[in-house]
Enzyme design. Sequence first.
Site, mmCIF file in Angstrom:
data_model
loop_
_atom_site.group_PDB
_atom_site.id
_atom_site.type_symbol
_atom_site.label_atom_id
_atom_site.label_comp_id
_atom_site.label_asym_id
_atom_site.label_seq_id
_atom_site.Cartn_x
_atom_site.Cartn_y
_atom_site.Cartn_z
ATOM 1 N N ASP A 19 1.411 -1.608 0.227
ATOM 2 C CA ASP A 19 2.448 -2.509 0.496
ATOM 3 C C ASP A 19 1.888 -3.863 0.319
ATOM 4 O O ASP A 19 0.721 -4.197 0.660
ATOM 5 C CB ASP A 19 2.984 -2.207 1.920
ATOM 6 N N ASN A 67 13.300 3.237 -1.341
ATOM 7 C CA ASN A 67 13.208 2.206 -2.334
ATOM 8 C C ASN A 67 14.329 2.283 -3.386
ATOM 9 O O ASN A 67 14.466 1.034 -4.062
ATOM 10 C CB ASN A 67 11.961 2.467 -2.998
HETATM 11 C C1 IPE Z 1 6.559 1.859 1.765
HETATM 12 O O1 IPE Z 1 6.672 0.250 1.636
HETATM 13 C C2 IPE Z 1 6.670 2.304 0.293
HETATM 14 C C3 IPE Z 1 5.894 2.207 -0.493
HETATM 15 C C4 IPE Z 1 4.694 1.477 -0.475
HETATM 16 C C5 IPE Z 1 5.956 2.628 -1.888
HETATM 17 P P1 IPE Z 1 8.215 -0.365 1.586
HETATM 18 O O2 IPE Z 1 7.670 -1.771 1.461
HETATM 19 O O3 IPE Z 1 9.308 0.179 0.827
HETATM 20 O O4 IPE Z 1 8.495 -0.130 3.348
HETATM 21 P P2 IPE Z 1 9.509 -0.677 4.397
HETATM 22 O O5 IPE Z 1 10.757 -0.272 3.891
HETATM 23 O O6 IPE Z 1 9.382 -2.190 4.652
HETATM 24 O O7 IPE Z 1 8.836 0.071 5.476
HETATM 25 C C1 IPE Z 2 4.990 -2.296 -2.318
HETATM 26 O O1 IPE Z 2 5.203 -3.596 -2.281
HETATM 27 C C2 IPE Z 2 5.568 -1.837 -3.487
HETATM 28 C C3 IPE Z 2 6.703 -0.918 -3.262
HETATM 29 C C4 IPE Z 2 7.175 -0.684 -2.125
HETATM 30 C C5 IPE Z 2 7.256 -0.118 -4.245
HETATM 31 P P1 IPE Z 2 6.551 -4.218 -1.699
HETATM 32 O O2 IPE Z 2 7.413 -4.383 -2.918
HETATM 33 O O3 IPE Z 2 7.073 -3.690 -0.535
HETATM 34 O O4 IPE Z 2 5.909 -5.699 -1.279
HETATM 35 P P2 IPE Z 2 6.714 -6.651 0.202
HETATM 36 O O5 IPE Z 2 6.518 -5.579 1.362
HETATM 37 O O6 IPE Z 2 7.993 -7.054 -0.252
HETATM 38 O O7 IPE Z 2 5.533 -7.800 0.245
HETATM 39 MG MG MG Z 3 7.112 -3.678 1.281
#
Ligand code: IPE
Ligand code: IPE
Ligand code: MG
Length: 242
Positions: A19, A67
């Site tokens: 994340d 997602n």
């Molecule tokens: C969790 O990350 C899923 C992945 C890392 C693929 P998100 O960034 O989507 O999680 P939430 O929605 O903030 O909990």
């Molecule tokens: C993780 O990074 C990748 C996925 C969840 C696919 P994020 O895209 O969630 O990054 P933040 O949480 O917005 O910083």
């Molecule tokens: Mg995230």
Amino acid sequence: MTQNISAPAVPRHVAIIMDGNGRWAQSRGLSRSAGHRAGAENVHVIVSECRRLGIAHLTLYAFSSENWNRPKAEIGVLFSLLLEFLRRELPLMQEKGIRLSVLGDVDGMPLPQRTALRHAMQTTAGGRDMVLNLAINYGARAEIVNAVRACLHDGLKPEDVTEDTVAARLYTAGQPDPDLVIRTSGELRLSNYLLFQCAYSELYFTPVQWPDFGVEALHAALTDYAGRSRRFGKTQEQINGR
Ligand code: IPE
Ligand code: IPE
Ligand code: MG
């Protein structure tokens, strides 16, 4: 699902919630896409180091079923990075004896990714040194519900629906439960990740954003893990053999 009491220095199974790509990019004045690209490149670093350390199972959360709620353009970027990743890493996975496995609904993915994932799984099927699970289009609640449905479909009687028969119908069937779950970016939640399998996992949260989570950060997580006392319900005195 028997489990060892003492935490071995090197976990058998590490599961990571990758994340913080977006925030990593934002803090550098870059686009979210640039963050996802940097994140995808970091996967190579962490897979290689886990393989070198002898971690037998590594699970990476790449795309949750939730997602799909993101903007279409960002979803497109994530899925095209997946294709690039598979193309780039496949020879290395073969060379290093890494078997690729997908946790999640492959049929619900776009055709090119479905095809590339199936090809990569077939090509690496003989890998014996590490299993790399990519959790893509994955949601733990749906996984559990589907496993219970599969029990019914297989004609199991209610008394035969057990922790073991359900576990045997999860995407992770045959693999040990994660010993250690790492989440980067400072969020303190599981986001529908491996809810059945992580019942007794050690959890490690770090504020480091995923693209910055390199070898040193991984070692810090593993050192922290090695110092944990895994009691599985017992008292510390029992474990010390007193
Ligand atoms: C969790 O990350 C899923 C992945 C890392 C693929 P998100 O960034 O989507 O999680 P939430 O929605 O903030 O909990
Ligand atoms: C993780 O990074 C990748 C996925 C969840 C696919 P994020 O895209 O969630 O990054 P933040 O949480 O917005 O910083
Ligand atoms: Mg995230």
